[in-house]
Design an enzyme around this catalytic site. Structure first.
Site, PDB file in Angstrom:
ATOM      1  N   LYS A  92       0.828  -1.224   0.000  1.00  0.00           N
ATOM      2  CA  LYS A  92       0.000   0.000   0.000  1.00  0.00           C
ATOM      3  C   LYS A  92       0.849   1.255   0.000  1.00  0.00           C
ATOM      4  O   LYS A  92       2.056   1.214   0.279  1.00  0.00           O
ATOM      5  CB  LYS A  92      -0.911   0.007   1.243  1.00  0.00           C
ATOM      6  N   SER A 110       7.895 -12.154  -2.276  1.00  0.00           N
ATOM      7  CA  SER A 110       7.303 -10.814  -2.249  1.00  0.00           C
ATOM      8  C   SER A 110       7.926  -9.899  -3.286  1.00  0.00           C
ATOM      9  O   SER A 110       9.119  -9.974  -3.555  1.00  0.00           O
ATOM     10  CB  SER A 110       7.474 -10.200  -0.855  1.00  0.00           C
ATOM     11  N   SER A 163      10.112  -0.609   4.110  1.00  0.00           N
ATOM     12  CA  SER A 163      10.319   0.617   3.323  1.00  0.00           C
ATOM     13  C   SER A 163       9.074   1.491   3.236  1.00  0.00           C
ATOM     14  O   SER A 163       9.012   2.386   2.413  1.00  0.00           O
ATOM     15  CB  SER A 163      10.762   0.263   1.901  1.00  0.00           C
ATOM     16  N   GLY A 164       8.074   1.192   4.044  1.00  0.00           N
ATOM     17  CA  GLY A 164       6.880   2.031   4.062  1.00  0.00           C
ATOM     18  C   GLY A 164       5.793   1.624   3.095  1.00  0.00           C
ATOM     19  O   GLY A 164       4.752   2.286   3.003  1.00  0.00           O
ATOM     20  N   GLY A 202       4.138  -1.204   3.273  1.00  0.00           N
ATOM     21  CA  GLY A 202       3.236  -2.165   3.902  1.00  0.00           C
ATOM     22  C   GLY A 202       3.635  -3.622   3.737  1.00  0.00           C
ATOM     23  O   GLY A 202       2.771  -4.495   3.663  1.00  0.00           O
ATOM     24  N   SER A 225       4.900  -5.600   5.937  1.00  0.00           N
ATOM     25  CA  SER A 225       4.508  -6.420   7.098  1.00  0.00           C
ATOM     26  C   SER A 225       3.030  -6.784   7.000  1.00  0.00           C
ATOM     27  O   SER A 225       2.642  -7.924   7.293  1.00  0.00           O
ATOM     28  CB  SER A 225       4.801  -5.696   8.411  1.00  0.00           C
ATOM     29  N   ASP A 273      -2.967  -0.622   7.510  1.00  0.00           N
ATOM     30  CA  ASP A 273      -2.199  -1.351   6.490  1.00  0.00           C
ATOM     31  C   ASP A 273      -2.826  -2.713   6.193  1.00  0.00           C
ATOM     32  O   ASP A 273      -3.004  -3.089   5.027  1.00  0.00           O
ATOM     33  CB  ASP A 273      -0.739  -1.544   6.944  1.00  0.00           C
TER      34      ASP A 273
END
Ligand SMILES: Nc1ncnc2c1ncn2[C@@H]1O[C@H](COP(=O)(O)OP(=O)(O)OP(=O)(O)O)[C@@H](O)[C@H]1O
Ligand SMILES: C[C@@](O)(CCO)CC(=O)[O-]
Ligand SMILES: [Mg+2]
Length: 420
Positions: A12, A135, A141-142, A144, A146, A203
């Site tokens: 995201k 992945s 890295s921001g 999303g 996780s 998220d």
């Protein structure tokens, strides 16, 4: 091995409201077509139950495995409904992660491995399986990563344990129904708590339900953009950890409750304005250019408030200064402290200008820039500069005849067929 199940879930971007959303403000986020994919294979009777639980992180070439005997020694039998208490009882899983001797350079993964053990035990119990993760997303890295990991893992585990029905359509892909999605989202939120400490839930929610959403205090409202928004994502490649950044903002809020309440309230207003503008139709009076200018301005204002919260970084500031030379304001996205920066690219912006911005960004600090192109189906990092906000949802693939999985490109094609 028995019949495998695959689930995929998107990453995201946050257009406005990260961090403040943890403190009750509104935020606006959109899923992107970079995904994490998790496959779960259970041993068939013929395998005589291998007696191992295995986690393979394929991109990182890492394999973790635990004997079922060892897991039974350490882990309690826990509740199988998604609640904090069911995962809290699994604190003992930490020792099982330590025993894996994760290399120091990759120690950030310990949180993901811990979340895996917790979710697997809580959803399936202490049983053998081989779980393979791949992945497209850069980790930490921001974007999303996780949440995409927790959502795809929860979905694959729930499907393999029969809590999500697997009546396939002709492609073998399906979208879970809304109740199933709720269940996936609740478990993924518990997984995010293991990784983040105090997530807002934005998220995992946008990764589960896809599209663009407005989110506040656990409540999502789907929003629809009247015109495509083109964004440039710059990855500063400065590693950071969302949990530490969220904790830092909470500490600042404890030190200066009045000032920070005002900051959070300003962010709330910005997100609400932003979502109204995104959803408003462009007319002659209110042209696309005007809309884009307002979106840019609001993103810039949000960035100023993120600086107030203490989550910007020198590398982010470099990107901001560089894009601003071309009248393109930017903001960090996600946890900040490094990671990725968003720049809205106006519809009428000349390609030559974009090329210049990218060249200059690339020259900033070695390889600071990385572009993603999401307008096409392949979920690969490209050296192309744009990506478009896209509607994505999680999909499950079930291989009925135990055949090998399709190659990623084919999966993307199937996803395109299913996608809305
Ligand atoms: N594919 C994956 N496999 C294993 N662990 C993962 C995976 N993706 C994410 N993680 C876990 O999540 C951590 C990164 O989470 P973090 O929240 O810090 O960053 P992010 O989710 O990429 O960014 P943000 O939360 O700001 O959007 C990794 O260090 C790892 O522990
Ligand atoms: C920083 C944060 O607001 C967004 C991370 O993508 C944390 C959260 O909402 O859980
Ligand atoms: Mg995260």
């Amino acid at each position: 091995m028995g019949v495998p199940v695959v689930a995929r879930a998107p990453g995201k971007i946050i257009l406005s409201g990260e961090h403040a959303v943890v403190h009750g403000s509104t935020a606006v986020a959109a899923s992107i077509d970079l995904c994490t994919k998790v496959s779960v294979s259970l041993p068939s009777d013929a395998d005589g139950a291998s007696g191992l639980l295995e986690l393979r992180l394929e991109d990182l070439e890492l394999v973790f495995s635990w004997s079922i005997e060892r897991l039974k020694e350490i882990l309690p039998v826990c509740d199988t409904s998604p609640s904090s208490s069911s995962l809290e009882t699994l604190q003992s899983a930490a020792i099982l992660v330590e025993e894996q001797n994760i290399p120091e350079a990759k120690i950030g993964l310990a949180a993901g491995v811990f979340a895996f053990l917790c979710l697997h035990t809580a959803i399936r119990g202490i049983k053998p399986a081989v779980v393979v993760v791949t992945s497209d997303l850069p980790l930490g890295s921001g974007l999303g990563s996780s949440a995409a990991f927790c959502v795809s893992l929860s979905a694959a585990l729930l499907a393999s344990s029969g809590s999500i029905s697997l009546d396939c359509n002709e492609h073998g892909w399906l979208s879970p129904n809304s109740e199933e999605l709720e269940l996936v989202n609740r478990w993924a939120f518990e997984g995010e708590k293991v990784i983040h400490g105090k997530p807002s839930g934005i998220d995992n929610t946008v990764s589960t339900f896809g599209n663009m959403i407005m989110f506040q205090s656990g409540k999502l409202t789907q929003i629809k953009s009247y015109a495509p928004l083109r964004m440039l994502i710059t990855n500063t490649k400065v590693g950071r950890n969302t949990q530490a950044l969220v904790a830092g903002v909470s500490e600042r809020a404890l030190r200066y409750p009045g000032a920070m309440a005002s900051v959070f309230s300003a962010v709330d207003s910005i997100s609400k304005e932003l979502s109204a503008i995104i959803q408003s139709p462009a007319t002659n009076d209110f042209s696309i250019t005007e809309k884009e200018e307002k979106i840019q301005e609001l993103m810039e204002m949000n960035q100023g408030l993120l600086q107030c919260m203490g989550v910007s970084h020198a590398s982010i500031e470099t990107v901001l200064r560089t894009t601003l030379k071309y009248q393109l304001p930017s903001k960090l996205t996600g946890g900040g402290g490094g990671g990725c920066v968003l720049t809205l690219l106006p519809t009428l912006l000349a390609g030559a200008v974009i090329d210049k911005v990218i060249t200059e960004l690339e020259g900033c600090q070695g390889r600071m820039f990385e572009g993603f192109h999401g307008a096409i189906a392949k979920h690969l990092p490209f050296r192309l500069p744009f990506f478009e906000l896209s509607s994505r949802e999680i999909c499950l693939k079930f291989s009925k005849n135990n055949s090998a999985f399709e190659e990623p490109a084919v999966i993307c094609e199937l996803v395109e067929n299913v996608g809305r």
